[in-house]
Design a protein around this motif. Structure first.
Motif, PDB file in Angstrom:
ATOM      1  N   ASP A  56      -8.087  -8.354   4.214  1.00  0.00           N
ATOM      2  CA  ASP A  56      -7.141  -8.581   5.375  1.00  0.00           C
ATOM      3  C   ASP A  56      -6.982  -7.392   6.293  1.00  0.00           C
ATOM      4  OD1 ASP A  56      -7.547 -11.251   4.959  1.00  0.00           O
ATOM      5  OD2 ASP A  56      -5.593 -11.399   4.285  1.00  0.00           O
ATOM      6  N   GLU A  57      -6.649  -6.286   5.322  1.00  0.00           N
ATOM      7  CA  GLU A  57      -6.462  -5.034   6.142  1.00  0.00           C
ATOM      8  C   GLU A  57      -7.269  -4.504   6.697  1.00  0.00           C
ATOM      9  OE1 GLU A  57      -2.503  -3.704   3.273  1.00  0.00           O
ATOM     10  OE2 GLU A  57      -4.572  -3.217   2.501  1.00  0.00           O
TER      11      GLU A  57
ATOM     12  N   ALA B 222      -8.242  -6.404  10.112  1.00  0.00           N
ATOM     13  CA  ALA B 222      -7.026  -5.904  10.886  1.00  0.00           C
ATOM     14  C   ALA B 222      -7.658  -4.828  11.648  1.00  0.00           C
ATOM     15  CB  ALA B 222      -5.895  -5.878  10.455  1.00  0.00           C
ATOM     16  N   MET B 223      -8.236  -3.735  10.959  1.00  0.00           N
ATOM     17  CA  MET B 223      -8.575  -2.487  11.305  1.00  0.00           C
ATOM     18  C   MET B 223      -9.653  -2.639  12.669  1.00  0.00           C
ATOM     19  SD  MET B 223      -9.057   0.402   8.250  1.00  0.00           S
ATOM     20  CE  MET B 223      -7.664   0.615   7.244  1.00  0.00           C
TER      21      MET B 223
ATOM     22  N   HIS C  83     -10.255   4.702   0.626  1.00  0.00           N
ATOM     23  CA  HIS C  83      -8.906   4.666   0.567  1.00  0.00           C
ATOM     24  C   HIS C  83      -8.277   6.021   0.767  1.00  0.00           C
ATOM     25  CE1 HIS C  83     -10.813   5.584  -3.529  1.00  0.00           C
ATOM     26  NE2 HIS C  83      -9.752   6.377  -3.563  1.00  0.00           N
TER      27      HIS C  83
ATOM     28  N   GLN D  68      -9.294   3.974  10.704  1.00  0.00           N
ATOM     29  CA  GLN D  68      -9.773   3.048  11.724  1.00  0.00           C
ATOM     30  C   GLN D  68     -10.580   4.184  12.773  1.00  0.00           C
ATOM     31  OE1 GLN D  68      -6.581   1.609  14.470  1.00  0.00           O
ATOM     32  NE2 GLN D  68      -7.904  -0.142  14.558  1.00  0.00           N
TER      33      GLN D  68
ATOM     34  N   PRO E  33      -4.458   4.932   7.349  1.00  0.00           N
ATOM     35  CA  PRO E  33      -4.963   3.537   8.183  1.00  0.00           C
ATOM     36  C   PRO E  33      -5.461   4.077   9.376  1.00  0.00           C
ATOM     37  CG  PRO E  33      -3.069   2.896   7.326  1.00  0.00           C
ATOM     38  CD  PRO E  33      -3.161   4.343   6.682  1.00  0.00           C
TER      39      PRO E  33
ATOM     40  N   TYR F 249      -7.472  -0.557   0.329  1.00  0.00           N
ATOM     41  CA  TYR F 249      -7.048  -1.659   1.297  1.00  0.00           C
ATOM     42  C   TYR F 249      -7.614  -2.890   1.116  1.00  0.00           C
ATOM     43  CZ  TYR F 249      -6.671   2.307   4.552  1.00  0.00           C
ATOM     44  OH  TYR F 249      -5.895   3.620   5.017  1.00  0.00           O
ATOM     45  N   THR F 250      -6.872  -3.776   1.369  1.00  0.00           N
ATOM     46  CA  THR F 250      -7.436  -5.550   1.136  1.00  0.00           C
ATOM     47  C   THR F 250      -8.457  -5.909   2.294  1.00  0.00           C
ATOM     48  OG1 THR F 250      -5.524  -6.506   2.419  1.00  0.00           O
ATOM     49  CG2 THR F 250      -5.278  -5.973   0.094  1.00  0.00           C
TER      50      THR F 250
ATOM     51  N   ARG G 238       0.788  -1.093   0.069  1.00  0.00           N
ATOM     52  CA  ARG G 238       0.044  -0.098  -0.092  1.00  0.00           C
ATOM     53  C   ARG G 238       0.891   1.145   0.013  1.00  0.00           C
ATOM     54  NH1 ARG G 238      -2.675   3.810   2.909  1.00  0.00           N
ATOM     55  NH2 ARG G 238      -4.819   4.470   2.032  1.00  0.00           N
TER      56      ARG G 238
END
Ligand code: SAM
Length: 262
Positions: free
Chosen positions: A225-226, A229-230, A138, A146, A142, A222-223, A7
């Motif tokens: 998975d990302e 995770a957030m 996007h 979040q 991050p 973001y994927t 990223r």
């Protein structure tokens, strides 16, 4: 799912306060027209209808609305699917007032927009309803992304984030082809003003900025998975999170993250 490309949060023109609003509006108009034309909202209708049914909340507060994006088309389909009472408030830090007022005029009782700037990182408490964000998550780094999700949880409002861009080599292809899309589709975008034609065909700033911001968007996206995770541990028991990828027409994939109030 992991992306092949790391990223990178590069520079998008659309994010800049100094960027001319007329060019930003031509860009968000194109985004609305092209995504609606390609029916990219289809997988989102099911996700949002299920959220509305689960929460019993027929109100949507759209963040980063641009020129209205896919939401008016989604709302039409949600109504057809038997939820006639859904209402939407469009908001944006730099509202495309001309496009949003044209959309809202079609259904004044159900659609409205905030004339004043609304920053997605500080949603006023008076705007209550399921928060949506199309092609805009996007834009936020991050920690800010979040915080946006955390604020939804803290205020007990559901949130649904949808991304059409993808951080992959294949995801760059539509962005690289987007100038062609702007040249082909602009004659059908309303209002067809001299300015729109001039900055699309004579001095092609619109195709250039659409392509630049599109490529940068792909690198920022973001994927799943990302996203997961957030939200790990975010909001305690307030929201139930789900993230995934849904198929859309023309080989597009929609990445989504939803937080549904428990
Ligand atoms: C790529 S456009 C997406 C527009 C629309 N949702 C769509 O799908 O066509 C991103 C939008 O985010 C808005 N934006 C950027 N930063 C923002 C912020 N901090 N708060 C609210 N809106 C923001 C821009 O003005 C722009 O209209």
């Amino acid at each position: 799912m992991a992306a092949l490309i790391p990223r990178m949060h590069l520079f998008e023109f659309e994010d800049q306060a100094w960027f001319p609003s007329s060019i930003r509006n031509y860009m968000t108009d194109f985004l609305r027209y092209s995504t609606v034309r390609m029916q990219l909202h289809r997988p989102m209708v099911q996700i949002l209808t299920s959220m509305i049914n689960r929460t019993g909340t027929p109100k949507i507060v759209d963040l980063c609305s641009g020129g209205g994006g896919l939401l008016a088309a989604i709302q039409r389909d949600i109504r057809k699917a038997g939820r006639p009472g859904t209402s939407i408030t469009f908001t944006d830090k730099y509202p495309n007032a001309e496009a949003l007022s044209a959309i809202c005029r079609e259904q004044p009782s159900a659609l409205q927009f905030e004339v004043a700037s609304v920053d997605a990182t500080a949603v006023p408490a008076r705007l209550r309803g399921i928060r949506t964000m199309f092609s805009a998550f996007h834009h936020f780094r991050p920690e800010i992304a979040q915080q946006i999700l955390g604020d939804s949880a803290a205020s007990g409002q559901g949130i649904a984030v949808f991304e059409i861009s993808r951080r992959s080599i294949l995801g760059l292809v539509p962005m690289l082809l987007s100038p062609l899309g702007t040249w082909l589709m602009t004659p059908f975008i309303r209002p067809l003003t001299p300015g729109r034609l001039f900055f699309t065909y004579v001095v092609p700033l619109v195709p250039f900025f659409v392509m630049w911001d599109g490529i940068v968007s792909a690198f920022r996206t973001y994927t799943v998975d990302e996203m997961k995770a957030m939200v790990a541990g975010l909001g305690g028991n307030t929201l139930e999170w789900e993230a995934g990828i849904a198929d859309a027409p023309f080989g597009y994939k929609v990445t989504y993250l939803v937080g549904v109030p428990r």
